[in-house]
Design a protein around this motif. Structure first.
Motif, PDB file in Angstrom:
ATOM      1  N   ASN A 193      73.269  49.609   3.326  1.00 32.80           N
ATOM      2  CA  ASN A 193      73.930  50.663   2.625  1.00 32.80           C
ATOM      3  C   ASN A 193      73.818  50.239   1.027  1.00 32.80           C
ATOM      4  N   ASN A 194      73.599  51.271   0.059  1.00 29.36           N
ATOM      5  CA  ASN A 194      73.600  51.324  -1.141  1.00 29.36           C
ATOM      6  C   ASN A 194      73.854  52.353  -1.759  1.00 29.36           C
ATOM      7  N   VAL A 195      74.067  52.497  -3.135  1.00 28.06           N
ATOM      8  CA  VAL A 195      74.383  53.563  -4.183  1.00 28.06           C
ATOM      9  C   VAL A 195      73.189  54.121  -4.492  1.00 28.06           C
ATOM     10  N   VAL A 196      73.106  55.546  -4.705  1.00 28.07           N
ATOM     11  CA  VAL A 196      71.923  55.815  -5.192  1.00 28.07           C
ATOM     12  C   VAL A 196      72.070  55.768  -6.781  1.00 28.07           C
ATOM     13  N   ASP A 197      71.208  55.046  -7.531  1.00 29.09           N
ATOM     14  CA  ASP A 197      71.492  54.657  -8.804  1.00 29.09           C
ATOM     15  C   ASP A 197      70.387  54.488  -9.467  1.00 29.09           C
ATOM     16  N   ASP A 198      69.962  55.194 -10.604  1.00 30.85           N
ATOM     17  CA  ASP A 198      68.811  55.234 -11.512  1.00 30.85           C
ATOM     18  C   ASP A 198      68.755  54.234 -12.541  1.00 30.85           C
ATOM     19  N   ASN A 199      69.983  53.673 -13.032  1.00 29.62           N
ATOM     20  CA  ASN A 199      69.886  52.887 -14.194  1.00 29.62           C
ATOM     21  C   ASN A 199      70.724  51.548 -13.989  1.00 29.62           C
ATOM     22  N   GLY A 200      70.961  51.199 -12.694  1.00 33.64           N
ATOM     23  CA  GLY A 200      71.587  49.985 -12.497  1.00 33.64           C
ATOM     24  C   GLY A 200      73.040  49.859 -12.707  1.00 33.64           C
ATOM     25  N   ASP A 201      73.860  50.647 -12.964  1.00 32.19           N
ATOM     26  CA  ASP A 201      75.403  50.778 -13.275  1.00 32.19           C
ATOM     27  C   ASP A 201      76.080  51.018 -12.128  1.00 32.19           C
ATOM     28  N   ASN A 202      75.370  51.366 -10.902  1.00 36.97           N
ATOM     29  CA  ASN A 202      76.188  51.333  -9.525  1.00 36.97           C
ATOM     30  C   ASN A 202      76.776  52.667  -9.539  1.00 36.97           C
ATOM     31  N   LEU A 203      76.296  53.492 -10.258  1.00 35.59           N
ATOM     32  CA  LEU A 203      76.948  54.971 -10.029  1.00 35.59           C
ATOM     33  C   LEU A 203      75.801  55.775 -10.114  1.00 35.59           C
ATOM     34  N   THR A 204      76.026  57.246  -9.417  1.00 37.13           N
ATOM     35  CA  THR A 204      75.160  58.218  -9.404  1.00 37.13           C
ATOM     36  C   THR A 204      75.390  59.333 -10.688  1.00 37.13           C
ATOM     37  N   PHE A 205      76.882  59.553 -10.913  1.00 38.67           N
ATOM     38  CA  PHE A 205      77.071  60.566 -11.948  1.00 38.67           C
ATOM     39  C   PHE A 205      78.283  59.820 -12.821  1.00 38.67           C
ATOM     40  N   GLU A 206      78.018  60.291 -13.972  1.00 37.99           N
ATOM     41  CA  GLU A 206      79.253  59.877 -14.763  1.00 37.99           C
ATOM     42  C   GLU A 206      79.613  61.137 -15.871  1.00 37.99           C
ATOM     43  N   PHE A 207      80.815  61.663 -15.953  1.00 35.09           N
ATOM     44  CA  PHE A 207      81.341  62.629 -16.747  1.00 35.09           C
ATOM     45  C   PHE A 207      82.621  62.379 -17.254  1.00 35.09           C
ATOM     46  N   ASP A 208      82.665  62.965 -18.907  1.00 33.32           N
ATOM     47  CA  ASP A 208      84.051  62.537 -19.281  1.00 33.32           C
ATOM     48  C   ASP A 208      84.489  63.837 -20.260  1.00 33.32           C
ATOM     49  N   ASP A 209      85.390  64.327 -20.548  1.00 33.29           N
ATOM     50  CA  ASP A 209      85.793  65.451 -20.970  1.00 33.29           C
ATOM     51  C   ASP A 209      87.349  65.380 -21.196  1.00 33.29           C
ATOM     52  N   ILE A 210      87.744  66.213 -22.331  1.00 34.11           N
ATOM     53  CA  ILE A 210      89.067  66.438 -22.715  1.00 34.11           C
ATOM     54  C   ILE A 210      89.769  67.501 -22.100  1.00 34.11           C
ATOM     55  N   TRP A 211      90.740  67.400 -21.468  1.00 34.64           N
ATOM     56  CA  TRP A 211      91.502  68.503 -20.860  1.00 34.64           C
ATOM     57  C   TRP A 211      92.808  68.763 -21.584  1.00 34.64           C
ATOM     58  N   ALA A 212      93.092  69.843 -21.891  1.00 30.18           N
ATOM     59  CA  ALA A 212      94.362  70.486 -22.922  1.00 30.18           C
ATOM     60  C   ALA A 212      95.470  70.324 -21.551  1.00 30.18           C
ATOM     61  N   ASP A 213      96.509  70.402 -22.131  1.00 31.61           N
ATOM     62  CA  ASP A 213      97.607  70.828 -21.045  1.00 31.61           C
ATOM     63  C   ASP A 213      97.618  72.229 -20.501  1.00 31.61           C
ATOM     64  N   GLY A 214      97.799  72.004 -18.884  1.00 31.82           N
ATOM     65  CA  GLY A 214      97.626  73.218 -18.306  1.00 31.82           C
ATOM     66  C   GLY A 214      96.309  73.507 -17.867  1.00 31.82           C
ATOM     67  N   ASP A 215      95.294  72.670 -18.313  1.00 27.57           N
ATOM     68  CA  ASP A 215      93.716  72.965 -17.916  1.00 27.57           C
ATOM     69  C   ASP A 215      93.406  72.896 -16.614  1.00 27.57           C
ATOM     70  N   VAL A 216      92.564  73.702 -16.046  1.00 32.41           N
ATOM     71  CA  VAL A 216      92.129  73.539 -14.643  1.00 32.41           C
ATOM     72  C   VAL A 216      90.422  73.733 -15.058  1.00 32.41           C
ATOM     73  N   LYS A 217      89.704  72.685 -14.585  1.00 36.51           N
ATOM     74  CA  LYS A 217      88.191  72.847 -14.773  1.00 36.51           C
ATOM     75  C   LYS A 217      87.476  72.290 -13.301  1.00 36.51           C
ATOM     76  N   VAL A 218      86.450  72.992 -13.225  1.00 34.17           N
ATOM     77  CA  VAL A 218      85.735  72.479 -12.126  1.00 34.17           C
ATOM     78  C   VAL A 218      84.260  71.887 -12.514  1.00 34.17           C
ATOM     79  N   ILE A 219      84.113  70.692 -12.352  1.00 31.57           N
ATOM     80  CA  ILE A 219      83.091  69.771 -12.738  1.00 31.57           C
ATOM     81  C   ILE A 219      82.041  70.064 -11.699  1.00 31.57           C
ATOM     82  N   ASP A 220      80.835  70.368 -11.636  1.00 31.42           N
ATOM     83  CA  ASP A 220      79.742  70.233 -10.580  1.00 31.42           C
ATOM     84  C   ASP A 220      78.807  69.119 -11.047  1.00 31.42           C
ATOM     85  N   PHE A 221      78.273  68.425  -9.867  1.00 31.88           N
ATOM     86  CA  PHE A 221      77.317  67.474  -9.919  1.00 31.88           C
ATOM     87  C   PHE A 221      76.267  67.917  -8.842  1.00 31.88           C
ATOM     88  N   PHE A 222      75.026  68.172  -9.326  1.00 31.25           N
ATOM     89  CA  PHE A 222      73.972  68.681  -8.456  1.00 31.25           C
ATOM     90  C   PHE A 222      73.098  67.517  -7.795  1.00 31.25           C
TER      91      PHE A 222
END
Length: 260
Positions: free
Chosen positions: A66-95
């Motif tokens: 078992n291992n993680v699909v990882d292209d750059n050695g950080d043991n993650l496949t995707f990373e995303f960060d953003d700012i949500w305002a109060d009451g925000d509902v966002k859908v983030i897609d990872f393909f």
């Protein structure tokens, strides 16, 4: 004396025409017949033993790498960060079409970690949490309420949407991460190894080499409700949220343990 016409009958007739020839060739014919009979019987017996062996159920130890699909050695496949305002509902897609699963590997499950900026958030965050309050040198803030949900079905992400090992939604108001998971491969339960009965290695591995699971889009819906605290500190009307996605792949192998 009749003419020799070269036929098989004529050859046999000439071979056994006189008693001397009969005495010379008859033992050879009998010996050849005996050897042929013995060889045929042995071949039939060996073939029977082989068929019985092939049909015999055997115990195989199935081991998963078992291992993680990882292209750059950080043991993650995707990373995303953003700012949500109060009451925000966002859908983030990872393909998942954007990643490459290793040859001979299959997607077993997908983990999602949703991290608020306070306390357990981005590297460098300073402060401490006490009873849902983030306390730092800059002031005090009440931890915001965050909810996260994995959206979809087999039309958007091929997986085991009703598996007992799933965590498809979660929420937090204590500045702690939210952990989500969807099992994608049938009956995959974070196996290290287990025994399975089958007549051969191919059949033993066949349940674990099916293509097509873990294809599609990982959709994460994040809802934010900013909480206002009556302490001191600047007004809080937004939240920086980080989403980490780890696609876990496995490679199965089988080794013979015993025969039934």
């Amino acid at each position: 004396m009749s003419d020799f016409d070269g036929s098989f009958g004529a050859i046999i007739s000439n071979l056994f025409k006189d008693n001397g020839t009969k005495a010379a060739y008859l033992p050879c014919v009998l010996a050849s017949a005996l050897i042929f009979s013995y060889t045929s019987a042995d071949l039939v017996l060996n073939q029977t033993d082989l068929v019985d062996y092939v049909k015999t159920e055997k115990t195989w130890n199935i081991v998963f790498e078992n291992n993680v699909v990882d292209d750059n050695g950080d043991n993650l496949t995707f990373e995303f960060d953003d700012i949500w305002a109060d009451g925000d509902v966002k859908v983030i897609d990872f393909f998942l079409d954007d990643i490459s699963v290793d040859d001979g590997h299959f997607v077993g499950y997908i983990d999602v970690k949703v991290i608020p900026e306070e306390c357990n958030g981005r590297t460098g965050s300073e402060g401490r949490c006490e009873n849902g309050i983030w306390i730092s040198d800059g002031g005090e803030w009440e931890c915001d309420s965050i909810s996260a949900t994995l959206l979809g079905d087999n039309s958007t992400l091929t997986g085991q949407w009703f598996d007992s090992g799933n965590t498809l939604s979660g929420s937090d108001s204590d500045c702690e991460p939210i952990y989500l998971r969807i099992v994608t491969y049938p009956n995959y339960n974070l196996h290290q190894s287990f025994n399975q009965t089958a007549v051969n290695e191919y059949q033993a591995l066949s349940p674990w080499t099916v293509e097509g699971w873990g294809d599609g889009v990982v959709s994460v819906q994040i809802n934010l409700d900013v909480n206002t605290y009556g302490g001191f500190g600047p007004a809080d009307d937004s939240e920086e949220i980080t989403i980490l996605v780890s696609v876990h792949q496995f490679n199965p192998t089988a080794s013979l343990v015993s025969e039934q």
